[in-house]
Write a protein that holds these residues in place. Structure first.
Motif, PDB file in Angstrom:
ATOM      1  N   ARG A  24      -5.282  -1.336   7.974  1.00  0.00           N
ATOM      2  CA  ARG A  24      -6.439  -0.486   8.255  1.00  0.00           C
ATOM      3  C   ARG A  24      -7.752  -1.133   7.827  1.00  0.00           C
ATOM      4  N   THR A  25      -7.681  -2.059   6.880  1.00  0.00           N
ATOM      5  CA  THR A  25      -8.906  -2.699   6.398  1.00  0.00           C
ATOM      6  C   THR A  25      -9.146  -4.066   7.005  1.00  0.00           C
ATOM      7  N   ASP A  26      -8.076  -4.717   7.528  1.00  0.00           N
ATOM      8  CA  ASP A  26      -8.221  -6.032   8.145  1.00  0.00           C
ATOM      9  C   ASP A  26      -7.189  -6.160   9.268  1.00  0.00           C
ATOM     10  N   PRO A  27      -7.481  -5.627  10.444  1.00  0.00           N
ATOM     11  CA  PRO A  27      -6.496  -5.609  11.541  1.00  0.00           C
ATOM     12  C   PRO A  27      -6.041  -6.991  11.993  1.00  0.00           C
ATOM     13  N   ALA A  28      -6.833  -8.044  11.719  1.00  0.00           N
ATOM     14  CA  ALA A  28      -6.453  -9.380  12.170  1.00  0.00           C
ATOM     15  C   ALA A  28      -5.344  -9.989  11.325  1.00  0.00           C
ATOM     16  N   ALA A  29      -5.140  -9.459  10.114  1.00  0.00           N
ATOM     17  CA  ALA A  29      -4.093  -9.981   9.235  1.00  0.00           C
ATOM     18  C   ALA A  29      -2.723  -9.566   9.758  1.00  0.00           C
ATOM     19  N   ALA A  30      -1.708 -10.368   9.448  1.00  0.00           N
ATOM     20  CA  ALA A  30      -0.344 -10.083   9.897  1.00  0.00           C
ATOM     21  C   ALA A  30       0.521  -9.717   8.701  1.00  0.00           C
ATOM     22  N   TRP A  31       1.486  -8.842   8.931  1.00  0.00           N
ATOM     23  CA  TRP A  31       2.393  -8.414   7.868  1.00  0.00           C
ATOM     24  C   TRP A  31       3.443  -9.496   7.625  1.00  0.00           C
ATOM     25  N   SER A  32       3.654  -9.829   6.373  1.00  0.00           N
ATOM     26  CA  SER A  32       4.652 -10.819   6.005  1.00  0.00           C
ATOM     27  C   SER A  32       5.539 -10.244   4.922  1.00  0.00           C
ATOM     28  N   ALA A  33       6.850 -10.396   5.096  1.00  0.00           N
ATOM     29  CA  ALA A  33       7.815  -9.896   4.117  1.00  0.00           C
ATOM     30  C   ALA A  33       8.514 -11.044   3.408  1.00  0.00           C
ATOM     31  N   ARG A  34       7.896 -12.224   3.364  1.00  0.00           N
ATOM     32  CA  ARG A  34       8.546 -13.379   2.735  1.00  0.00           C
ATOM     33  C   ARG A  34       8.409 -13.376   1.220  1.00  0.00           C
ATOM     34  N   THR A  35       7.521 -12.576   0.703  1.00  0.00           N
ATOM     35  CA  THR A  35       7.380 -12.450  -0.738  1.00  0.00           C
ATOM     36  C   THR A  35       8.218 -11.270  -1.218  1.00  0.00           C
ATOM     37  N   VAL A  36       8.281 -11.108  -2.539  1.00  0.00           N
ATOM     38  CA  VAL A  36       9.048  -9.999  -3.098  1.00  0.00           C
ATOM     39  C   VAL A  36       8.507  -8.677  -2.579  1.00  0.00           C
ATOM     40  N   ARG A  37       7.207  -8.570  -2.565  1.00  0.00           N
ATOM     41  CA  ARG A  37       6.547  -7.390  -2.011  1.00  0.00           C
ATOM     42  C   ARG A  37       5.841  -7.801  -0.724  1.00  0.00           C
ATOM     43  N   GLY A  38       6.176  -7.158   0.385  1.00  0.00           N
ATOM     44  CA  GLY A  38       5.525  -7.478   1.641  1.00  0.00           C
ATOM     45  C   GLY A  38       4.025  -7.243   1.554  1.00  0.00           C
ATOM     46  N   ARG A  39       3.279  -7.998   2.336  1.00  0.00           N
ATOM     47  CA  ARG A  39       1.820  -7.870   2.304  1.00  0.00           C
ATOM     48  C   ARG A  39       1.222  -8.353   3.615  1.00  0.00           C
ATOM     49  N   PHE A  40      -0.014  -7.924   3.856  1.00  0.00           N
ATOM     50  CA  PHE A  40      -0.782  -8.460   4.972  1.00  0.00           C
ATOM     51  C   PHE A  40      -1.492  -9.720   4.493  1.00  0.00           C
ATOM     52  N   GLY A  41      -1.561 -10.713   5.335  1.00  0.00           N
ATOM     53  CA  GLY A  41      -2.225 -11.934   4.900  1.00  0.00           C
ATOM     54  C   GLY A  41      -2.430 -12.925   6.021  1.00  0.00           C
TER      55      GLY A  41
END
Length: 289
Positions: free
Chosen positions: A12-29
């Motif tokens: 919602r704050t940075d639509p261009a970022a992609a979701w990644s679940a490769r870390t312990v906690r998934g994140r947009f980046g």
């Protein structure tokens, strides 16, 4: 990187970022992709992409083309991890005059207990495969969008074959061969060479680039939003790290011998000249801000 709750996988704050679940906690980046000259360790180019494998591989093409246009930098070998081992990228590297030192993405052994494709011999002259019992699999079809050639055996040959149960559960055995299979064979052959092993050792050095970026230059989180903001921060961070390398010539050329004058600084051209046969490393495409 700005964190927020997602709505159908979109930040919602940075639509261009992609979701990644490769870390312990998934994140947009975003992914920091770098083209690094070895053994100097200088980053020739950086490219920001959303954290998706497909876009990171495309960034490798962009950086190689841009370095050739801007610096006339045309490496003899390109090293990268297996994420870049597709036939399209290997063909791109070969077409630009470089030898790909990249592990090939190969699923020919995933046959669920059946005979693998390596059990069949390919004849370039007739453009056909020969099975272990001597029967021919002729060219059957070609799919231009994917560059896949399909070969099929005669139904009557498969019905009377003593190896049918070990070969296929269909009426006839089929095989596929990519349009860029030649460059895949080239990449496989390079694995056994000493230069390939050397490139793999040098490629591990690129991890220091990402370790410094995250540990010393605060790139674990970005301050600007959007792909343009990520590019600006990555570019500034790479420039700072390059300047630190340029300020330490002893680290690049080793311990000076007695009577040898050591320059106060090295230009990018000098670094390129000192690099052993212009090895280039493409980043592992796994570092996220």
């Amino acid at each position: 990187m700005a964190r927020s709750k997602s709505c159908q996988g979109i930040s919602r704050t940075d639509p261009a970022a992609a979701w990644s679940a490769r870390t312990v906690r998934g994140r947009f980046g975003y992914a920091l992709n770098a083209l690094v000259d070895t053994p100097s360790g200088v980053a020739l180019d950086v490219e920001a992409t959303p954290a998706r494998f497909a876009e990171e591989v495309d960034a490798g093409r962009v950086m190689l083309e841009r370095s050739a246009d801007r610096f006339d930098y045309r490496p003899k070998r390109v090293a990268a991890d297996k994420a870049y081992g597709s036939a399209n990228f290997l063909g791109f590297v070969r077409d630009h005059g470089a030898t790909p030192h990249i592990p090939v993405i190969d699923r020919t052994q995933q046959t669920k207990g059946k005979l693998p494709r390596t059990a069949f011999s390919y004849d370039r002259g007739t453009d056909s495969f020969t099975c272990p019992t001597g029967k021919t699999l002729r060219h059957h079809a070609f799919h231009p969008p994917t560059g896949v050639h399909r070969y099929a055996a005669d139904v009557r040959d498969c019905e009377a074959c003593v190896l049918r149960k070990k070969c296929t559960t269909s009426r006839r055995r089929t095989l596929v061969r990519l349009d860029d299979e030649d460059v895949r064979d080239l990449a496989r052959a390079e694995v056994e060479t000493g230069l390939y092993k050397r490139s793999m050792r040098l490629r591990r050095g690129v991890e220091r680039f990402f370790a410094d970026a995250k540990g010393k230059h605060g790139m674990r989180r970005l301050h600007l939003r959007g792909i343009r903001g990520a590019e600006e921060e990555f570019l500034i961070g790479a420039a700072v790290m390059n300047l630190m390398i340029l300020a330490r010539p002893r680290r690049l050329i080793g311990k000076p011998r007695r009577g040898v004058c050591v320059p106060a600084a090295l230009t990018p051209a000098a670094i390129s000249a000192r690099s052993i046969e212009h090895d280039v490393i493409v980043s592992p495409a796994r570092q996220y801000a």
